[in-house]
Structure formats: C-alpha cells, structure tokens
Design a protein around this motif. Structure first.
Motif, short mmCIF file in Angstrom:
data_model
loop_
_atom_site.label_atom_id
_atom_site.label_comp_id
_atom_site.label_asym_id
_atom_site.label_seq_id
_atom_site.Cartn_x
_atom_site.Cartn_y
_atom_site.Cartn_z
N ILE A 83 19.68 126.11 167.52
CA ILE A 83 19.44 125.51 168.84
C ILE A 83 19.19 126.61 169.87
N GLU A 122 17.51 115.46 164.40
CA GLU A 122 17.59 116.36 165.55
C GLU A 122 19.03 116.38 166.04
N VAL A 159 20.29 118.21 171.60
CA VAL A 159 18.87 118.44 171.85
C VAL A 159 18.21 117.11 172.24
N ARG A 175 15.32 118.84 178.76
CA ARG A 175 14.79 119.54 177.57
C ARG A 175 15.13 121.04 177.60
N LEU A 219 17.51 122.27 175.87
CA LEU A 219 17.87 122.62 174.50
C LEU A 219 16.71 122.29 173.57
N GLU A 220 16.50 123.20 172.64
CA GLU A 220 15.36 122.99 171.75
C GLU A 220 15.73 123.51 170.37
#
Lengths: 177, 489
Positions: free
Chosen positions: A4, A128, A132, A138, A140-141
């Motif tokens: 993450i 996912e 996230v 957004r 967190l990716e």
C-alpha cells in the motif's frame, strides 16, 4: 509484491481508513454500525498519525528484511510464500508483544483483549485492501513493488525535462527543498 | 451497470438508466457510489455538531483515540447534540414549508389529538408546544454542558412540533375527491411537458398554471417530478417519484423545468448540461417565457424516438381530509392498520420496500395506508387502483392527516405501526420521532446516526416507550422481511 502506497499530499487525516479497517477486518458484524456495538472493541490494523499540517496513514510496510520476523519467538509471524507479505498466524501468537517493540514503524499493535498482535496483512484475500477502497481522496493506492523502479525513473525524467526547459548552463545543483 | 437492479425496481427505469449511462449523463446514483463510504464519524453521530471554532472534534468509536471533544464533551453528549441539531434543522424546514410567512406562529392542535399530545408533552418536560421552541433548542447547541437526556427530550419535542406544524396549512385540504396519476405513461407523445420540482410557493405556481392554460399550440401540461403539488385541477400528475426525477429529466421528455424551493442542485445542473430551459419559482421570472421555451424545445426534439406506452400509469384516489379518511376506514372495516410512508433514498433500490411491504401486509389482512414516495410507488404498481381489493389508501402528503383521521374514526388502537421506507430530509426524521413521541410504534428502514452512543439510544427508547410508543431503527438497511416481522410482532 503489491504494497500500500501513500500519496502524502492527498491525505486529509479523516481516518476513514482506520474506521473501516476496524469494522470490516476486526469485527464480527463486518459493518461500522455493528462494529461499534461489539466487545472486545474492534481494532484497526493501521493508524493515521500527524497533526494539523500533515497526516499520514501508517500500516505494515512488509519489509523485505523484516525485524519482526526475527523477533517473533512463537513463529506466529511468517512471510507468505505466495504473496511475499508478512502475515501473522493468530493461533500461534502468544501475545508477548516482542514484535511490537521491534517494528521500526510502530505498526504492529497489541490487542490485549484478544491476546494477539495485530498488523496489516494488506487484506490479502480481497481484491483490494479495505483502506484503499474507502479512502475518499484516493490517498492510498495499491502499488507493485516492481513498478516502483518505473515510478522513480519517471521522476528522474521529470527532473531532466525541467532542467532542459529552463536551459540551465554550467554546473546545476538541484534544490533539495 | 451490473448493479442496476440495486438502484431501482422499475424495469423501465432500469432501461432509462442504461440509456443515460450510454449517453454519458451522470445521475444521482453515480454520485452516491462515489460518496461511499460516507463519513464514518458522522454516520455514528460522533462528529461534534456544536459549531465552535476549536473543532471539528470527533470521538473514536473504538476507544483508542479521542474519547472527548476539546471542550470535554463525551460521546453521549455528542450523539445527543447531533440528534438535536438534525431536529432543529427539520423543525426549521417544516416552519418554512408550512408557515413561511410567520416567524413565531401559534400552533393549534386538532381536537381529537389533544389528549395524546398532552400526554406526550407531559412525558417530555410538560408545558405548551410553541414554535419558539425551535429557537430555544437552537440555543442549546451552544451549550455543550447540557445532559444528553435533556437534548434528546428537546429533539423529541421538536419532532412533535414538526408533526403539528405539518397539519397547520389546512387550505389544501379539499373536500372533493382527489386523484393522482403516476408513471412515465403520462408523458404522451406530441405534448409539451413542464416538470415541476420542489415546493414552489402559491403565487408563482398559480402564475405558471395561468400561463400554461393560455392559448397556444401545442398544449402544455405540468408534471410533478415527485412532489405533491395541488393545482386547479387537483394533484399534478406525477411523471416519477422524487428519487427518479433526474432520470426522467435525462430522457429529454421534460421540455422545461419550474424549480421550487427544495429542488436538488443536480436537477438544475442537469438542465444546464442538457440545455433544458428552467426557471426558479421564487426568482420572479415570467412563466410565459418558460412555456414558450418548452414549446420551442418540444418543436426541436419532436423527432426523438423515445415514447412511453400510456399503460405505464397507475392511478388512485387520494384522501385529503380526516372525515374522508374516517369514511374510508369504516368502509374497509380495518382492524389491523399499517402505515407505509417515506421518501426514495439510495440505501435500498427505489420502489422496492414500499411495494414489497404493502403487498405482503395486505396479504396478511392489514389495511395499508401511505403517503410520500412510498405511496406513489404503490399507486404506480396498481396497489391503489379502484378495482383492486384490498387496495392501499393513499393520503395527501400531510402526516397529521393520518393521525387525525385515525383518531376521528376511533381506530388508533388498530394502528400496528408506521414504517418509514426512507428518510430524505431532517423534517422526515422529525415526523418519525413525532409519531413515536405520540405513542405510536415507528420503524425506520435505514440506519440513523445514533449508533455511536448506546446511552442515547436507550434514552430515546425509554422516552417513547413511556407513552406506549416505540422507535425501531437497525444498524443496517432493513430487509422487507425484517420490517414485516416487526409489523407482525
């Protein structure tokens, strides 16, 4: 391996990730309104730290040379062969909290009520991670570690392009901020 | 689009949704999805509602972080204040809607309900019910030291006040029989339609009606986009329920929009993006211009192929006064009565709960009555048709009417409960709380922001149970079976 990543500039410190991590991963009811009624109180596997100027959601980095793996006396912390993530086998955990002391990021948490250590497993069985999925900005990716090299290369190219655009002459020392 | 069945139960609406998506038109459901999950602290009532400049404070529901606000406010106080804030907003909304001209009107209570209301007030601190309570309650929102019990009591009083306020505007209670027609089928080809949204005030609405009835071809008709509006000829026909207003607008079958207060911003935005002429009712424009623009638009779009069969219309009689309701109840010999009411919301597929619940309840021998979007869905699906037995009784959008009618007919004991299939505004919440405070069993199908404090939930239950009422709300969107079980209890 996918981990993450955090876009620090996008995090507003709203703690939505914390709330939904606790309710969907730490509760029986799997929903926020049910989770707040449960005992023991569900706990999140990540924490948002910081103050008014900057906020940062912190969770296990799944270090390639993870000190917690060496610290765990009961063999509860292991590296998953398939995903390469550091995961905890709750049935083996003896709640000695040694791992919490060794984690350089402070992202392994003690949960005395359930007598286990708690850490992010990146919601490995889900498409996912919850944090996230719920992050409203957004920030967190999910990023592939292998792709980080590409990201860094892209950054270097950006710096080069900027320099070329400004037509600098002679020796140029980058301003580091 | 794979989740289309979660948005609406109407197959035509599902087709229209697909069509809108293909044309790149963004509708409310898309915005709802982008909003998920909504603010967790607010959903629990743990986001401080006191408007001080030290905040915003929040309390960690899981007990690791902050357990109090900066001023020391604890979670029970925060949730109770959150409830009160919603109720103050709801009461102000009711005041504006029902008695816009009067700042602090006297509130009169219908005679048959006097005893019930007095008992309810006695349970909630005594005294008379006056509109100035709204201001007093508002001032409590600057005093965080007030105990949770007092705030909840205040909130319930505002619920009662909203209920009573909703019955103050008696002008609309026509004595003659009214009917309503609902469905896409009213949008017959070749005609010009002006959609009316929100609650336009009387004068501009009358001016619009006058402009529409003037000479000129083709004929222009007014269509409600989900609000209960009384015109010269009775209720305006409903093109859709309020939850599908933007969907109907997206079809291009509405040639201009007359937007009253309460119109959602998204409808105006959609008009701008689709170049549909619109006028805000309170802006003192010329309704004649809107009629002309509608005709122009219809002329330009007359080649469009979308047509709705005229069979897509449901029709039913609407009860508009207590005497009429008394007669209807006596005729139906109703022994078990259920009220299924409320607005379209996104927590359930629109139309699902009202139709499902009403159908099953009628099968179980209940006499079902409804108002709001819930009633429109029942009419749309033929549950209120004249030739249907048993049929749903549709009530004018006036919550006090039901209470008065039941009291006049002396069948309040037969009322098994009232289910709100959706709460859209704070006024809706107040009405639900008002009914419960009067001693009625109330069930709300969607979660309310009180789950952050068990204490507040208990105070609320205790207060309404003291007068024989109940206030049920679940920690998840209720399934029809759960609501049916609740009615049968």
């Amino acid at each position: 391996m996918k981990v993450i990543g955090v876009h620090v500039d996008r995090c507003t410190g709203c703690k939505t990730c914390e709330l939904y991590c606790a309710s969907e991963r730490g509760s029986e009811g799997k929903s926020l309104l049910k989770a707040v009624q449960e005992t023991p109180v569900p706990q999140p596997r990540l924490r948002v730290e910081g103050g008014p100027e900057i906020a940062f959601p912190l969770q296990c980095r799944h270090c390639l040379d993870a000190p917690c793996l060496d610290a765990c006396l009961a063999g509860a912390l292991v590296r998953d062969e398939k995903t390469n993530l550091v995961v905890i086998r709750e049935d083996r955990c003896i709640a000695c909290w040694t791992c919490t002391a060794f984690c350089p990021y402070g992202v392994i948490f003690s949960w005395p009520e359930r007598k286990i250590a708690l850490k992010c497993d990146r919601c490995g069985y889900m498409e996912e991670p919850v944090c996230v999925d719920v992050c409203p900005t957004r920030a967190l990716e999910l990023v592939d570690l292998n792709a980080i090299g590409d990201l860094l290369q892209e950054k270097r190219k950006g710096v080069t392009r900027d320099a070329a655009a400004k037509r600098k002459k002679g020796v140029w020392v980058l301003e580091l901020g | 689009m794979e989740t289309i069945h979660l948005k609406t139960v109407d197959p035509i609406s599902q087709e229209l949704l697909r069509s809108a998506a293909q044309r790149g038109i963004h509708l409310s459901w898309e915005r709802y999805e982008k909003q998920q999950p909504q603010d967790g602290f607010q959903r629990l009532g743990l986001s401080c509602p006191y408007g001080c400049m030290q905040g915003p404070c929040r309390i960690d529901p899981f007990g690791r972080g902050a357990d109090r606000g900066l001023c020391g406010l604890d979670r029970d106080g925060m949730v109770a204040a959150f409830l009160l804030r919603l109720c103050v907003a709801g009461a102000l909304e009711a005041l504006q809607r029902y008695l816009p001209e009067k700042v602090t009107p006297d509130v009169s209570i219908p005679a048959p309900l006097n005893k019930m209301l007095n008992q309810a007030l006695k349970n909630l601190g005594g005294g008379r019910l006056v509109a100035s309570e709204i201001h007093e309650s508002g001032s409590l929102l600057s005093r965080p030291e007030e105990p949770a019990e007092k705030l909840v009591e205040r909130a319930l009083r505002l619920g009662l006040l909203t209920l009573v306020l909703s019955g103050q505007k008696k002008l609309d209670r026509a004595t003659r029989t009214s009917r309503c027609r609902v469905g896409y089928g009213i949008l017959s080809p070749g005609e010009v339609f002006i959609g009316v949204s929100g609650q336009p005030s009387e004068k501009p609405f009358q001016m619009l009606e006058k402009a529409v009835s003037g000479k000129g071809a083709p004929a222009v008709r007014l269509v409600s986009l989900g609000n209960w509006l009384r015109g010269r000829e009775g209720f305006l026909s409903f093109g859709c329920t309020s939850g599908e207003a933007d969907l109907l607008l997206s079809t291009g079958k509405i040639h201009s929009l007359f937007a009253g207060p309460g119109t959602e911003t998204s409808l105006l935005e959609l008009c701008r993006s689709m170049k549909i002429p619109y006028m805000e009712s309170e802006e003192q424009g010329q309704p004649g211009d809107l009629v002309r623009s509608a005709r122009d638009r219809q002329g330009r779009s007359s080649r469009q192929t979308l047509t709705f069969p005229s069979s897509l219309v449901g029709e039913g009689r609407v009860i508009t006064n207590p005497k009429e309701l008394e007669n209807a109840l006596k005729k139906a010999k109703a022994r078990k009565i259920a009220l299924v009411v409320g607005s379209d919301t996104f927590q359930h597929p629109v139309g699902w709960l009202p139709v499902e619940i009403a159908t099953h309840l009628m099968g179980d021998g209940f006499h079902v009555m409804g108002w709001g979007d819930a009633a429109l869905w029942m009419v749309k699906n033929g549950l209120a048709a004249d030739d249907r037995k048993p049929a749903v009784t549709v009530l004018d959008d006036d919550p006090m009417l039901a209470m008065e009618g039941l009291a006049v007919a002396d069948v309040l004991k037969g009322l098994r409960g009232i289910c709100f299939t959706g709460l859209k505004t704070c006024r809706d919440l107040n009405i639900a709380l008002g009914w419960a405070s009067l001693g009625v069993r109330v069930c709300v199908s969607s979660p309310l922001p009180f789950w952050g404090s068990e204490v507040v939930r208990k105070i609320l239950s205790k207060k309404v149970e003291a007068v024989g009422g109940a206030f049920a709300h679940l920690d998840h969107p209720a399934e029809p079976t759960e609501i049916l079980d609740w009615f049968e209890k």
